[in-house]
Scaffold this active site. Structure first.
Site: not given
Ligand SMILES: NC(=O)c1ccc[n+]([C@@H]2O[C@H](COP(=O)([O-])OP(=O)(O)OC[C@H]3O[C@@H](n4cnc5c(N)ncnc54)[C@H](O)[C@@H]3O)[C@@H](O)[C@H]2O)c1
Length: 430
Positions: A12, A31, A83, A119, A204, A211, A258, A312, A320
């Site tokens: 992101i 970073d 997160t 998020t 969010k 989904r 997510c 994924y 992830r």
């Protein structure tokens, strides 16, 4: 000119920082990861995303995107750090957000804007972020603006969606929402909708939960169809002719940073109310185990099996929370000789339970081939070559995305998730 200090240059943060830089903002990208630093210092985008390399190169060459390990004073701070879920408690691990907030604490000045993009569970901006920022002596909502502006992009289409999607500016106060919305108008062409921070956080996680629950329904239909001897793919195709029905596609599970994670934030927030959400997570998390049980109907351990796909989802390099990875782990645990193949995954990626091999090596003498990710590469395999390489012509397609007729033409026995009998059930009502 507005100076933005952006913490977290991942999936992101890096595209967002590059977009701001090309929109004329002065961006300090922060970073601490040595991998991110090494790659970006040689001008290489640290993640695989269409067109991102071009964007990052342009942003760095413009002189408006500087990459460093520590934050600097700025007009606006954007936090886009991970997160993750704490696997033992299924609660959000907010330690990265808290650390990022503490990192900018000494740099805060009156009039600053702090945006949380990560998020987070509803209430985090107000109850976790703002109290930390208040330790600066500046009052959030009065001396500094604080907002939550969640990201809604789809990996594989991040750059298009960053610009085009409508997005939320959830302020601690209406003035904070206005400040955040104004910042994002630099590159966002979609509508920026203002609300309060907690509503934005709720929206969010609701989107991703929507989904997840719908995929769980499709997966449950697949399990029921197998049980009663119906082809779920045909059933879904017919059901979706109903003008108000849109059943999603079943598969080996739900992954990514997510959708497999965020619903737990709602379960944690209201455990007694979030019954459907919890069950949906459990259904989706059970799918890898189910795929391995379908594999066991084809071959027994220690047979060599080629597992096609580790990511994924299709066309990304991200592993992830990948259900394909979970299938691989379970298959290794059961004693199969697992060969992994994924053209999108870099050979040096860590955490794989078995060797990542080129396609031919993965297929050679395999007793079964399992399609776990519907990458385009796997849909256009040279089937004559596959026929020659494998030891036995058994295929399990967990996405119903292989051209069955072509495989069957080469005498492959093609099993599909959501179709065919499982667990010895031989007819309806058995
Ligand atoms: N990936 C997606 O598609 C997506 C979509 C929407 C929302 N999100 C959310 O955005 C957030 C970030 O996700 P991501 O996929 O970009 O994560 P990521 O892991 O790709 O990137 C996060 C980066 O933050 C860095 N970081 C950690 N602590 C830091 C600190 N104190 N200061 C500066 N950098 C720090 C890490 O080194 C890492 O490079 C998460 O909350 C995620 O849920 C992600």
């Amino acid at each position: 000119m507005t100076t933005i200090c952006l913490l977290g240059l991942g999936y992101i943060g890096l595209p967002t920082g590059s977009m701001f830089a090309l929109a004329g903002k002065d961006v300090i990208g922060v970073d601490p990861s040595p991998r991110v630093q090494t790659q970006l210092s040689s001008g290489l985008a640290s993640i695989d995303e269409p067109e991102l390399q071009t964007l990052v190169t342009a942003a760095i060459n413009s002189g408006r995107l500087r990459v460093q390990t520590r934050p600097e004073p700025a007009d606006a701070f954007i936090i886009a750090v991970p997160t993750p879920l704490d696997p033992t408690t299924n609660k959000a691990d907010l330690s990265f957000v808290e650390q990022a907030a503490r990192d900018i604490l000494p740099l805060l000045r009156r009039g600053n804007l702090v945006v949380l993009e990560s998020t987070v569970p509803p209430g985090t901006t107000r109850d976790v972020l703002a109290p930390i920022l208040a330790e600066s002596g500046l009052q959030p909502g009065i001396d500094i603006c604080v907002a939550h502006c969640p990201e809604r992009v789809l990996p594989g289409r991040i750059l298009v969606e960053l610009e085009q999607n409508d997005r939320l500016a959830g302020g601690l106060t209406p003035a904070c929402a206005d400040r955040a919305a104004e910042l994002y108008t630099a590159f966002v062409k979609g509508t920026i909708m203002r609300t309060d921070a907690t509503t934005a956080e709720m929206v969010k996680v609701m989107e991703n939960t929507f989904r997840d629950v719908n995929v769980a329904l499709a997966n449950e239909f697949a399990l029921i169809a197998e049980r009663i001897g119906v082809d779920v793919w045909e059933a879904i195709r017919l059901a979706n002719h109903h003008p108000r029905v849109n059943v999603l596609r079943p598969g080996p599970g739900v992954g990514g940073h997510c959708i497999a994670v965020d619903p737990w934030f709602l379960v944690d927030a209201a455990p007694h109310q979030a019954r459907l959400i919890r069950t949906s997570r459990e259904v989706n998390d059970s799918m890898p185990e189910h795929v391995v049980s379908r594999l066991a109907e084809l071959v027994s351990p220690p047979a060599p099996v080629a597992l096609l796909g580790v990511t994924y989802k299709a066309e990304v390099d991200d592993i992830r929370e990948s259900p394909a990875l979970r299938v691989a782990e379970l298959a290794v645990e059961r004693g199969y000789a697992v060969r992994l193949c994924d053209p999108h995954v870099k050979p040096d990626v860590r955490g794989l339970p078995a060797p990542l091999l080129p396609l031919e090596q993965a297929l050679r003498d395999a007793e079964a081939v399992v399609l776990l990710v519907d990458h385009r590469d796997f849909q256009s395999l040279d089937l004559d070559l596959v026929s020659v390489l494998v030891g036995s012509k058994r295929v399990l397609d967990s996405h119903n995305s292989l051209d069955r007729a072509e495989w069957q033409k080469r005498v492959f026995d093609v099993s599909r998730l959501g179709a065919g009998m499982s667990s010895g059930v031989s007819r309806v009502n058995a």
